[in-house]
Design a protein around this motif. Structure first.
Motif, PDB file in Angstrom:
ATOM      1  N   GLU A  68       0.758  -1.287   0.135  1.00 40.94           N
ATOM      2  CA  GLU A  68       0.007  -0.022   0.087  1.00 40.94           C
ATOM      3  C   GLU A  68       0.991   1.220  -0.104  1.00 40.94           C
ATOM      4  OE1 GLU A  68      -3.141   2.678  -0.324  1.00 40.94           O
ATOM      5  OE2 GLU A  68      -3.123   0.325  -0.587  1.00 40.94           O
ATOM      6  N   GLN A  69       2.015   1.359   0.722  1.00 43.71           N
ATOM      7  CA  GLN A  69       2.886   2.389   0.674  1.00 43.71           C
ATOM      8  C   GLN A  69       3.304   2.640  -0.766  1.00 43.71           C
ATOM      9  OE1 GLN A  69       5.630   2.989   4.325  1.00 43.71           O
ATOM     10  NE2 GLN A  69       4.784   0.830   4.819  1.00 43.71           N
ATOM     11  N   ARG A  71       2.161   1.603  -3.722  1.00 39.77           N
ATOM     12  CA  ARG A  71       0.867   2.334  -4.419  1.00 39.77           C
ATOM     13  C   ARG A  71       0.606   3.559  -4.222  1.00 39.77           C
ATOM     14  NH1 ARG A  71      -3.008  -2.924  -3.498  1.00 39.77           N
ATOM     15  NH2 ARG A  71      -2.122  -4.284  -4.938  1.00 39.77           N
ATOM     16  N   ARG A  72       0.710   4.078  -3.009  1.00 41.77           N
ATOM     17  CA  ARG A  72       0.436   5.507  -2.608  1.00 41.77           C
ATOM     18  C   ARG A  72       1.547   6.552  -3.246  1.00 41.77           C
ATOM     19  NH1 ARG A  72      -1.103   4.132   2.582  1.00 41.77           N
ATOM     20  NH2 ARG A  72       0.984   4.419   3.565  1.00 41.77           N
ATOM     21  N   ALA A  75       1.225   6.609  -7.151  1.00 42.49           N
ATOM     22  CA  ALA A  75       0.182   7.160  -7.862  1.00 42.49           C
ATOM     23  C   ALA A  75       0.231   8.470  -8.384  1.00 42.49           C
ATOM     24  CB  ALA A  75      -1.195   7.504  -6.797  1.00 42.49           C
TER      25      ALA A  75
END
Length: 646
Positions: A68-69, A71-72, A75
């Motif tokens: 998740e880190q 992906r953020r 982005a």
């Protein structure tokens, strides 16, 4: 500690009682021993590469957190670092404008490497290549605030032909070295140029210049040594072992690093006291431990310097400064509590290697329960170490040791609590020292009082760093000044900076019923204050009526027009003649004073600095006890006791 906390304040200072400079590390890690037990460059493989089944064994919540880190971060476009942003520091003194995108690039690359590892998804490799390419294209890996070559040349921009080795040039090189270790073979898949360029840049920007000149952070020939030495050397050792061009170059680099680390250790007293404080211990004692662990690991356990006595004491410093929960004694720069991303597996392993059960217990007790096991903010190398340390991952919770009392004469710091083994009750930390310590505040004779594991009379710490923080305007910043510590003020004159402004006639007595520090603060003031003697005695009394007592006895050259005792408080205030009540976690701290001799003024100090407000909230209070009839000689006594719970 966050990257923006890095700095190098001027400090032409002698340590109070350094260890003998007999090079204790080199006795164990001699060039001959290094040559006998270190492997060929690149043969040391401490962490699994992409595709290794070990990545699949990372528990699911940590895997999800790491992805998740990444992906953020992915982005948004990669942040730019134009020349005008670098020059902004020279023009305005602002550090954050350049440092924010600079560190975001590095966090993003580390996140992509970890995401590639835990997912096995090849799409993350393009993100890794982009990050490596961008870092290799940067003109410098050095922060603008640290680029001394540019300042020597009278310019705003760095010369790529003259790489300056600072903390984050070394950190960047190690990030790339770890990337090469984990993802190197995959980086080679479309084109070998990416990996070749990575290695060439690490050698050009770190390994070659390290050997080519005498750096100011290497030993005390240029400036006194501080955290820069082990912080940089921990990264140099990684790069040398992984990416040196030859065994000869590797051994030369490692031997020089060991000698440099010995110079750092020589600045410490036998008690392991860190004058830079707890926040910088993570880049001082912790980086020394990482350096020694690297050599131990690379040699299969044969090169082991953890038995060196001063190393054991340096490792123990952190838990000795523990107040309770996330709160720590925070003399010097830094915050009063540990950030969430602290790599507690470092003291855990160091405690195992030094055989200190209290260090291990403190790390286990302080670790956040539940996943994720690691916080990627600590950097790629530290994240990998935490991820693949099965002992740390599986370690059961423990009770913190909560040291009862300790005296560190090398830094003149006393710590004592009402009852050993619990944060409940009163806690006192007090210091002598001098006003030219590394990351110094003008704070000789100051103290911290906590109640039930939470600081109540406090050291504010330090705000976000700017050019002023480490320049001639440092002591114009209120957090650095003695009147914003728990100290006296004479005729409005505050303590002065410099090694000559120090405590004298210092003594500490530790007993079952009390802990007491006595010292004369007079030399801490400049001549114009007219202070002949200022004897301060700080005592934590135990027993049926526990109390912290601060007694001051002074002799001035002339009657002052004003005299005050200043206290910094964290908690809401209720004041009446002779008594100031400061709200604590579960009950107030009552500060008793003589209402015939002093009146109390309470100032609310709004905190608009994000670093300070992140620790204390939106304000602190400053309590100023003003003498009603200032005299050339006199005494004052403050008695602090717990109040009743609401």
């Amino acid at each position: 500690m966050t990257p923006s906390e890095a700095g190098h304040p001027p400090k032409p200072v002698d340590r109070l009682s350094p260890v003998e400079t007999d090079r204790p590390l080199e006795r164990v890690l001699s060039p001959r021993e290094l040559a006998a037990h270190l492997p060929e460059p690149g043969a040391w493989r401490p962490f699994p590469v992409l595709g290794d089944p070990a990545w699949e064994r990372i528990e699911p919540a940590t895997r999800r957190s790491l992805v998740e880190q990444a992906r953020r971060a992915a982005a948004v476009p990669w942040p730019a670092l134009p020349a005008s942003l670098f020059a902004g520091y020279a023009r305005t003194g602002d550090r954050a404008g350049f440092e924010r995108p600079y560190f975001e690039r590095r966090r993003r690359l580390a996140a992509a490497v970890l995401a590639a590892g835990v997912t096995g998804d090849a799409r993350w490799l393009d993100e890794v290549r982009d990050g490596v390419w961008l870092l290799c294209e940067e003109s410098t890996w050095c922060l603008p605030a640290h680029e001394e070559f540019a300042r020597e040349d009278g310019g705003e921009l760095p010369d790529p032909r003259r790489p300056f080795v600072d903390l984050f040039a070394a950190e960047t090189a190690a990030l790339l070295a770890w990337t090469d270790l984990v993802a190197g073979a995959a980086l080679d898949a479309p084109s070998a140029v990416v990996r070749r360029r990575l290695r060439e840049e690490v050698r050009h920007r770190l390994l070659t210049p390290y050997l080519a000149r005498h750096w100011h952070w290497y030993d005390d020939e240029v400036r006194p040594v501080n955290n820069w030495n082990p912080w940089i050397h921990s990264n140099i050792l990684t790069c040398a072992l992984l990416l040196s061009e030859s065994r000869e170059a590797m051994l030369e680099t490692v031997a020089r690093a060991v000698r440099g680390l010995d110079g750092f250790v020589a600045g410490y007293g036998p008690d392991g006291g860190c004058e830079e404080g707890v926040s910088y211990w993570w880049r001082a004692g912790a980086c020394l431990a990482e350096s020694l662990e690297t050599l131990r690991s690379a040699s299969g356990g044969r090169l082991d310097a953890f038995a060196v006595p001063v190393v054991r004491e340096m490792v123990a410093y952190l838990h000795r400064m523990h107040i309770g929960g996330d709160w720590y004694v925070n003399f010097a720069d830094g915050g009063a509590h540990l950030p969430d991303q602290t790599a507690l597996d470092i003291p855990y392993r160091a405690g195992l290697l030094t055989g200190d059960g209290d260090v291990v217990a403190h790390a286990r007790a302080t670790r956040r329960t539940g996943p994720p096991v690691v916080h990627q903010e600590v950097g790629l190398g530290r994240t990998l170490a935490g991820l693949f340390d099965a002992g740390w991952r599986d370690a059961a919770p423990a009770e913190a040791p909560y040291v009862g009392q300790v005296w560190l004469p090398s830094v003149q710091v006393m710590v004592a609590r009402e009852r050993r083994g619990t944060p409940d009750g009163l806690f006192l930390a007090a210091k002598g020292g001098h006003n030219a310590e590394s990351h110094n505040h003008n704070d000789v004779g100051s103290f911290i009082v906590a109640l039930d594991g939470r600081p109540v009379l406090v050291d504010a710490g330090v705000g976000e760093y700017t050019a002023r923080t480490f320049g001639p305007g440092r002591y114009g910043i209120w957090t650095m000044r003695s009147s914003y510590h728990n100290l006296p003020e004479v005729d409005g004159v505050m303590q002065a900076a410099g090694p000559e402004h120090r405590a004298r006639d210092v003594s500490c007595a530790l007993a079952g019923d009390r802990a007491e520090l006595s010292l004369d603060l007079a030399p801490a003031w400049p001549e114009e204050a007219g202070v002949r003697e200022w004897r301060r005695t700080l005592r934590l009394g135990r027993g049926d009526d526990p109390a912290v007592t601060v007694e001051d006895r002074w002799e001035l050259r002339r009657p002052p027009s004003s005299l005050a005792l200043c206290l910094m408080a964290h908690g809401e205030i209720d004041a009446s003649p002779g008594l100031v009540s400061v709200a604590g976690r579960s009950r107030p701290l009552l500060v008793h004073y003589d209402p015939d001799a002093f009146t109390a003024d309470v100032e609310r100090l709004p905190l608009d600095d994000p670093k300070l407000s992140g620790v204390w909230g939106d304000h602190l209070h400053r309590i100023v006890l003003r003498a009603t009839t200032p005299r050339a000689s006199g005494t004052a006594r403050l008695v602090m006791k717990p109040g009743a719970a609401p």
